[in-house]
Design a protein around this motif. Structure first.
Motif, PDB file in Angstrom:
ATOM      1  N   CYS A  36       0.642  -1.021  -0.121  1.00  0.00           N
ATOM      2  CA  CYS A  36      -0.464   0.034  -0.082  1.00  0.00           C
ATOM      3  C   CYS A  36       1.314   1.083  -0.080  1.00  0.00           C
ATOM      4  O   CYS A  36       1.820   1.232   1.007  1.00  0.00           O
ATOM      5  CB  CYS A  36      -0.496   0.060   1.695  1.00  0.00           C
ATOM      6  N   SER A  56      -3.764   4.764  -3.540  1.00  0.00           N
ATOM      7  CA  SER A  56      -4.270   5.624  -2.482  1.00  0.00           C
ATOM      8  C   SER A  56      -4.298   7.499  -3.078  1.00  0.00           C
ATOM      9  O   SER A  56      -4.758   8.150  -2.180  1.00  0.00           O
ATOM     10  CB  SER A  56      -5.564   5.907  -1.275  1.00  0.00           C
ATOM     11  N   VAL A 224      -8.119   1.463   2.195  1.00  0.00           N
ATOM     12  CA  VAL A 224      -6.397   2.405   2.298  1.00  0.00           C
ATOM     13  C   VAL A 224      -7.006   3.653   2.323  1.00  0.00           C
ATOM     14  O   VAL A 224      -7.182   4.052   1.156  1.00  0.00           O
ATOM     15  CB  VAL A 224      -5.044   1.583   0.754  1.00  0.00           C
TER      16      VAL A 224
END
Ligand SMILES: [Zn+2]
Length: 304
Positions: A36, A56, A224
């Motif tokens: 992530c 993200s 996330v």
């Protein structure tokens, strides 16, 4: 190899801080490794390998074509077979309608929203497993016959300074209501009170987003986000009220409702250092450096 912030459950292993030269071992074929990242703002750095890369948003500094090109070339060069990305408030031209009205506040000349969109969202990227989501759901498998994962990506966040993909408090419920039940959720901004504390000690996350997730029968396994760089980290969030499957009846009478305990692994994956943690010995930590590393989340394929 493992730090005190890291945590493991029966169906997950989460690594926040680790030695990049001695990565935790992939737990095996019954597991999927998600790496992530967020808020990379056109910086590039070494990212641990894995099955899926999740970004993200805030792909760039201000969404210019040259900045976006740096990010896309970097992401394409990473070996993760599936890479899911979203925009953030800094990726200005990707919020087309807003950009047409507001570009002059940030850019000396108007950029081409279609060109910037085409950089992140095109056939060649998709062929290489690089998928851009803007208020969209996507499903994928990392190998043939493997588990199907569902993911939804939303670039929006609460109003702050009139940036791209901002929503006003009164617009928040309708905006977050579009988010369906999925295995993995990517939003640019955090939910309220979860890894959302700013330098000025304000909880900047969205209350409507938290409420929407808490009402789901099946909240995401992994959520996330980024946006609040100084709140980088990961936590297990247990939903306070276990969701109740509706009761039904048969010949013997009413079948009691079943309680389904749920928890979501919440990750603030912001990589661009901010706050007092951004400096060590007077030196600025680079993007993705100590304290702001990509977060590794291993999920058991049978996790529901
Ligand atoms: Zn950012």
């Amino acid at each position: 190899m493992s730090s005190p912030e890291d945590f493991h459950t029966a169906s997950s292993k989460v690594y926040i801080s680790y030695d990049p030269a001695n990565l935790p071992a992939h737990p095996g074929e019954n597991w999927t490794r998600f790496v992530c990242i967020s808020d990379t703002h056109s910086h590039t750095f070494i990212v641990p390998s894995g099955d899926v890369l999740l970004h993200s948003g805030d792909l760039s500094r201000l969404g210019r074509e040259d900045e976006m090109r740096v990010t896309v070339e970097w992401l394409r060069s990473l070996e993760h077979p599936v890479k899911i990305i979203i925009a953030g408030n800094h990726d200005l031209p990707l919020h087309r309608e807003w950009y047409e009205r507001s570009y002059y506040r940030f850019h000396d000349k108007k950029r081409s929203p279609s060109e910037v969109r085409n950089l992140v969202d095109n056939k060649e990227n998709r062929n290489r497993g690089l998928i851009y989501l803007q208020d969209e759901k996507y499903t994928f498998r990392t190998k043939e016959g493997g588990r199907e994962w569902s993911v939804y990506g939303s670039p929006w966040q609460p109003y702050y300074g009139g940036w791209a993909f901002n929503y006003l408090p009164e617009e928040a419920p309708a905006r977050v209501a579009a988010i369906p039940e999925v295995d993995i959720l990517l939003t640019h901004g955090p939910p309220h009170n979860i890894l959302d504390t700013t330098l000025t000690k304000v909880h900047a996350g969205c209350p409507a987003l938290l409420a929407h997730l808490s009402e789901m029968k099946r909240p995401p396994l992994l959520h996330v986000f980024g946006h609040i760089h100084e709140a980088h980290g990961a936590v297990r969030h247990r939903w306070l009220q276990a969701k109740v499957e509706s009761s039904s009846s048969n010949a013997e009478g009413t079948i009691p409702p079943t309680f389904v305990p749920r928890e979501t692994i919440m990750v603030n994956a912001a990589n661009q250092p901010l706050g007092h943690q951004a400096f060590v010995g007077g030196q600025r930590i680079p993007c993705g450096g100590p304290g702001f590393q990509p977060v590794i989340v291993d999920l058991l394929n049978s996790a529901m």
